[in-house]
Design an enzyme around this catalytic site. Structure first.
Site, short mmCIF file in Angstrom:
data_model
loop_
_atom_site.label_atom_id
_atom_site.label_comp_id
_atom_site.label_asym_id
_atom_site.label_seq_id
_atom_site.Cartn_x
_atom_site.Cartn_y
_atom_site.Cartn_z
N SER A 123 -6.27 -3.12 -12.36
CA SER A 123 -6.97 -2.22 -11.44
C SER A 123 -6.26 -0.90 -11.22
CB SER A 123 -7.21 -2.92 -10.10
OG SER A 123 -5.99 -3.14 -9.42
N LYS A 160 -2.98 -1.01 -4.26
CA LYS A 160 -4.06 -0.03 -4.29
C LYS A 160 -3.59 1.29 -3.66
CE LYS A 160 -7.43 -2.71 -5.92
NZ LYS A 160 -6.55 -3.78 -6.38
#
Length: 206
Positions: A123, A160
Site C-alpha cells: 500500500s 499510512k
C-alpha cells in the site's frame, strides 16, 4: 569444533561482522567480492566447509541463507527490536511482539529509530516502502498532516500517510489501488505508534 583454516576464519568473521552491522548475513557474491574470490561458487565451497564444522547453518533457496548457531548469536536485548504480529490491546513494544533484535545504530535515522516493523503489503510502494522491508520507526504519540505514521486503528496496525480534519483522520495509502482509511474519532479508536524515519532493505539503509 574442528579448527578452522585462516580463510575459513576470515569468512566466519565477515559473516559475524555483517550480521552485527546490518542485521543480515552477506550473500555469496558479497563474500566473493570482499575477499577477492573469482566467483560466488568459491565462497559457497568455504561456506559448506564451515557448515560441516558446525560454525554456521546454511538454509537453501535464498541468497542470504546463512545463520549462526544459537550459541553464536548475540541474544542480548540490544539494538533495535523487530516487531512482528501485534496482539489486540497490547503495547506495540511488548516483549511478546519482539521477533529479534537487529544490531542497527538508531542514530543512523533522524530522528533516531526506536523499533523496526516488517512491512506487509504494497500500500505504500509509491514512496519506496515495499513488502518485506524493515521500517524504522521513531515512537511518538502525535503526528502532523503529511507525515507517514504507524497507526493502530481499532487494534489493526497500519503504515499510512496521516491527515487530520477536525474530528476525522484520513490514513492515505501511497498506491492508487487502495482507498484512504477514514477514522471518526468520535467513536473509533486511533493510536499513533510512531513516525516512519527510514527503510532497511536487504541489509541496506535507504
Amino acid at each position: 569444533m574442528r579448527p578452522l583454516t585462516p580463510r575459513q576464519a576470515e569468512i566466519l568473521e565477515l559473516i559475524k561482522r555483517n550480521i552485527a552491522e546490518t542485521g543480515m548475513p552477506p550473500t555469496r557474491a558479497e563474500i566473493a567480492t570482499r575477499l577477492g574470490f573469482k566467483s560466488a561458487n568459491a565462497a559457497e565451497e568455504h561456506l559448506k566447509a564451515l557448515a560441516k564444522k558446525g560454525c554456521i547453518e546454511i538454509m537453501p533457496g535464498t541468497s542470504r541463507g546463512i545463520r549462526l548457531p544459537v550459541e553464536e548469536e548475540d541474544n542480548s536485548e540490544s539494538g533495535l527490536p523487530l516487531i512482528g504480529q501485534v496482539a489486540a490491546g497490547e503495547p506495540i513494544l511488548a516483549q511478546e511482539h519482539v521477533e529479534q533484535y537487529y544490531q542497527v545504530d538508531p542514530s543512523m535515522f533522524h530522528p533516531a529509530a526506536d523499533f523496526l516493523l516488517r512491512v506487509r503489503g504494497d500500500s505504500m510502494k509509491n514512496i519506496g516502502i515495499l513488502e518485506g522491508d524493515l521500517l524504522a520507526v521513531h515512537k511518538v504519540q502525535q503526528a502532523r498532516n503529511g507525515q507517514v505514521v504507524v497507526a493502530r486503528v481499532d487494534d489493526d496496525v497500519t503504515v499510512k500517510r496521516f491527515e487530520k480534519k477536525g474530528n476525522l483522520v484520513y490514513l492515505h495509502a501511497e498506491n492508487e489501488d487502495y482507498s484512504p482509511i477514514k477514522v471518526d474519532l468520535s467513536f473509533q479508536s486511533l493510536t499513533i505508534e510512531g513516525l516512519a524515519v527510514g527503510v532497511i532493505r536487504n541489509g541496506d539503509w535507504l
